[in-house]
Write a protein that holds these residues in place. Structure first.
Motif, PDB file in Angstrom:
ATOM      1  N   GLU A  14      42.582  57.752  70.456  1.00 20.89           N
ATOM      2  CA  GLU A  14      42.632  59.176  70.100  1.00 20.89           C
ATOM      3  C   GLU A  14      42.017  59.411  68.726  1.00 20.89           C
ATOM      4  O   GLU A  14      41.228  60.344  68.532  1.00 20.89           O
ATOM      5  N   GLU A  15      42.369  58.547  67.768  1.00 20.36           N
ATOM      6  CA  GLU A  15      41.788  58.652  66.428  1.00 20.36           C
ATOM      7  C   GLU A  15      40.277  58.461  66.476  1.00 20.36           C
ATOM      8  O   GLU A  15      39.523  59.145  65.774  1.00 20.36           O
ATOM      9  N   ALA A  16      39.834  57.516  67.317  1.00 21.17           N
ATOM     10  CA  ALA A  16      38.399  57.220  67.413  1.00 21.17           C
ATOM     11  C   ALA A  16      37.614  58.410  67.947  1.00 21.17           C
ATOM     12  O   ALA A  16      36.560  58.768  67.416  1.00 21.17           O
ATOM     13  N   VAL A  17      38.138  59.032  68.997  1.00 26.11           N
ATOM     14  CA  VAL A  17      37.456  60.187  69.600  1.00 26.11           C
ATOM     15  C   VAL A  17      37.345  61.320  68.586  1.00 26.11           C
ATOM     16  O   VAL A  17      36.282  61.940  68.435  1.00 26.11           O
ATOM     17  N   GLN A  18      38.425  61.587  67.855  1.00 26.03           N
ATOM     18  CA  GLN A  18      38.411  62.657  66.844  1.00 26.03           C
ATOM     19  C   GLN A  18      37.454  62.318  65.704  1.00 26.03           C
ATOM     20  O   GLN A  18      36.698  63.164  65.239  1.00 26.03           O
ATOM     21  N   PHE A  19      37.488  61.070  65.265  1.00 30.77           N
ATOM     22  CA  PHE A  19      36.628  60.625  64.165  1.00 30.77           C
ATOM     23  C   PHE A  19      35.160  60.773  64.523  1.00 30.77           C
ATOM     24  O   PHE A  19      34.348  61.246  63.725  1.00 30.77           O
ATOM     25  N   LEU A  20      34.796  60.399  65.746  1.00 29.21           N
ATOM     26  CA  LEU A  20      33.391  60.400  66.159  1.00 29.21           C
ATOM     27  C   LEU A  20      32.844  61.799  66.434  1.00 29.21           C
ATOM     28  O   LEU A  20      31.640  61.957  66.647  1.00 29.21           O
ATOM     29  N   GLN A  21      33.687  62.792  66.419  1.00 33.69           N
ATOM     30  CA  GLN A  21      33.207  64.166  66.574  1.00 33.69           C
ATOM     31  C   GLN A  21      32.428  64.625  65.348  1.00 33.69           C
ATOM     32  O   GLN A  21      31.582  65.515  65.436  1.00 33.69           O
ATOM     33  N   SER A  22      32.683  63.994  64.214  1.00 34.93           N
ATOM     34  CA  SER A  22      32.000  64.416  62.983  1.00 34.93           C
ATOM     35  C   SER A  22      31.234  63.302  62.274  1.00 34.93           C
ATOM     36  O   SER A  22      30.430  63.571  61.390  1.00 34.93           O
ATOM     37  N   ILE A  23      31.473  62.050  62.679  1.00 41.61           N
ATOM     38  CA  ILE A  23      30.827  60.915  62.014  1.00 41.61           C
ATOM     39  C   ILE A  23      30.118  60.048  63.051  1.00 41.61           C
ATOM     40  O   ILE A  23      30.664  59.788  64.128  1.00 41.61           O
ATOM     41  N   ASP A  24      28.910  59.578  62.713  1.00 39.92           N
ATOM     42  CA  ASP A  24      28.185  58.652  63.582  1.00 39.92           C
ATOM     43  C   ASP A  24      28.292  57.235  63.044  1.00 39.92           C
ATOM     44  O   ASP A  24      28.276  57.021  61.825  1.00 39.92           O
ATOM     45  N   VAL A  25      28.394  56.273  63.942  1.00 37.32           N
ATOM     46  CA  VAL A  25      28.383  54.863  63.566  1.00 37.32           C
ATOM     47  C   VAL A  25      27.316  54.164  64.400  1.00 37.32           C
ATOM     48  O   VAL A  25      26.744  54.752  65.316  1.00 37.32           O
ATOM     49  N   ASP A  26      27.056  52.901  64.097  1.00 39.71           N
ATOM     50  CA  ASP A  26      26.004  52.161  64.807  1.00 39.71           C
ATOM     51  C   ASP A  26      26.535  51.394  66.007  1.00 39.71           C
ATOM     52  O   ASP A  26      25.788  51.095  66.940  1.00 39.71           O
ATOM     53  N   LEU A  27      27.832  51.070  66.001  1.00 44.69           N
ATOM     54  CA  LEU A  27      28.428  50.344  67.128  1.00 44.69           C
ATOM     55  C   LEU A  27      29.943  50.498  67.061  1.00 44.69           C
ATOM     56  O   LEU A  27      30.515  50.631  65.969  1.00 44.69           O
ATOM     57  N   ILE A  28      30.575  50.457  68.239  1.00 41.51           N
ATOM     58  CA  ILE A  28      32.036  50.591  68.315  1.00 41.51           C
ATOM     59  C   ILE A  28      32.617  49.353  68.993  1.00 41.51           C
ATOM     60  O   ILE A  28      32.194  48.985  70.090  1.00 41.51           O
ATOM     61  N   LEU A  29      33.586  48.708  68.331  1.00 43.82           N
ATOM     62  CA  LEU A  29      34.379  47.643  68.947  1.00 43.82           C
ATOM     63  C   LEU A  29      35.696  48.285  69.364  1.00 43.82           C
ATOM     64  O   LEU A  29      36.459  48.764  68.518  1.00 43.82           O
ATOM     65  N   LEU A  30      35.968  48.291  70.657  1.00 41.46           N
ATOM     66  CA  LEU A  30      37.055  49.103  71.194  1.00 41.46           C
ATOM     67  C   LEU A  30      38.040  48.245  71.996  1.00 41.46           C
ATOM     68  O   LEU A  30      37.666  47.642  73.009  1.00 41.46           O
ATOM     69  N   ASP A  31      39.288  48.204  71.520  1.00 46.87           N
ATOM     70  CA  ASP A  31      40.329  47.507  72.269  1.00 46.87           C
ATOM     71  C   ASP A  31      40.667  48.323  73.522  1.00 46.87           C
ATOM     72  O   ASP A  31      40.535  49.550  73.531  1.00 46.87           O
ATOM     73  N   VAL A  32      41.107  47.635  74.569  1.00 43.02           N
ATOM     74  CA  VAL A  32      41.437  48.337  75.815  1.00 43.02           C
ATOM     75  C   VAL A  32      42.869  48.851  75.803  1.00 43.02           C
ATOM     76  O   VAL A  32      43.133  50.035  76.056  1.00 43.02           O
TER      77      VAL A  32
END
Length: 228
Positions: free
Chosen positions: A36-54
């Motif tokens: 949830e934090e990741a989705v909200q964060f990425l609405q305004s910030i771009d990164v080069d890659l995401i490591l995402l736990d399941v």
């Protein structure tokens, strides 16, 4: 500028460990605790890659990945303790680019991160190249250098001729009225008695068409305007 990696995992120790590996390789990192934090964060910030736990609280990695994919093509690598083939397939179907099972080898993690970033960089460069170049059969228009080639031969156009050709090419298949062309190229109000656009179209055809009287690129749509 170094690439930025977003690490999303509810395990604080895992986040810290991955951060050490990545920063030792020169990457910048950002840590978040759930999808949830990741989705909200990425609405305004771009990164080069995401490591995402399941497996995470509030929003798991699969749900977060699907949400992220609605708007972004950022490379995503899943990190998961689930090692069954079905779990990996589900992760890739949801939009991830790769899947690493825990516990993982730090060297493998770094190698996969670098591989995905290389792929993403090449893809973005290709997209940017396509934006700069418009290829229509044997007609090539470079929007950055403002050069035009037909059959590989450079064609010299005036600035306004180039602007008209580029406008039609960027709207390939659409009919552009004389009024619309004039207002977008000259940035001025169009007068019905003005034949400026028609004169410029004639000159462009003389330069780019094999047979200006039977044009293959710039077509006249009688009573409406022109199109490529």
């Amino acid at each position: 500028m170094n690439e930025t990696i977003l690490i999303v995992d509810d395990d604080t120790e895992i986040r810290k460990l991955i951060t050490i590996y990545l920063e030792n390789e020169g990457f910048e990192t950002i840590q978040l605790a759930n999808g949830e934090e990741a989705v909200q964060f990425l609405q305004s910030i771009d990164v080069d890659l995401i490591l995402l736990d399941v497996m995470m609280p509030k929003m798991n990695g699969i749900e977060a990945c699907m949400k992220i994919r609605e708007e972004k093509n950022t490379p995503i690598i899943f990190l998961s303790a689930k090692s069954e083939d079905l779990d990996k397939i589900q992760g890739l179907i949801s939009g991830a680019d790769d899947y690493i099972t825990k516990p993982f080898n730090p060297l493998e993690l770094i190698a996969r991160v670098k591989s995905q970033i290389r792929r993403s960089t090449k893809y973005n460069e290709a997209i940017e190249q396509n934006r700069r170049n418009i290829q229509i059969e044997d007609l090539n228009i470079n929007l950055e250098t403002r050069l035009v080639y037909v059959h590989g031969n450079e064609i010299r156009l005036t600035p306004k001729e180039f602007d008209i050709l580029a406008l039609l090419a960027k709207n390939q298949g659409m009919v552009m009225s004389v009024e619309k062309i004039y207002e977008m190229v000259w940035r001025d109000d169009f007068l019905k008695s003005d034949n400026t656009v028609m004169v410029h179209i004639t000159k462009i055809r003389e330069k780019i068409e094999d047979n200006p009287k039977k044009p293959s690129y710039i077509k006249t749509v009688w009573g409406v305007g022109y199109k490529i």
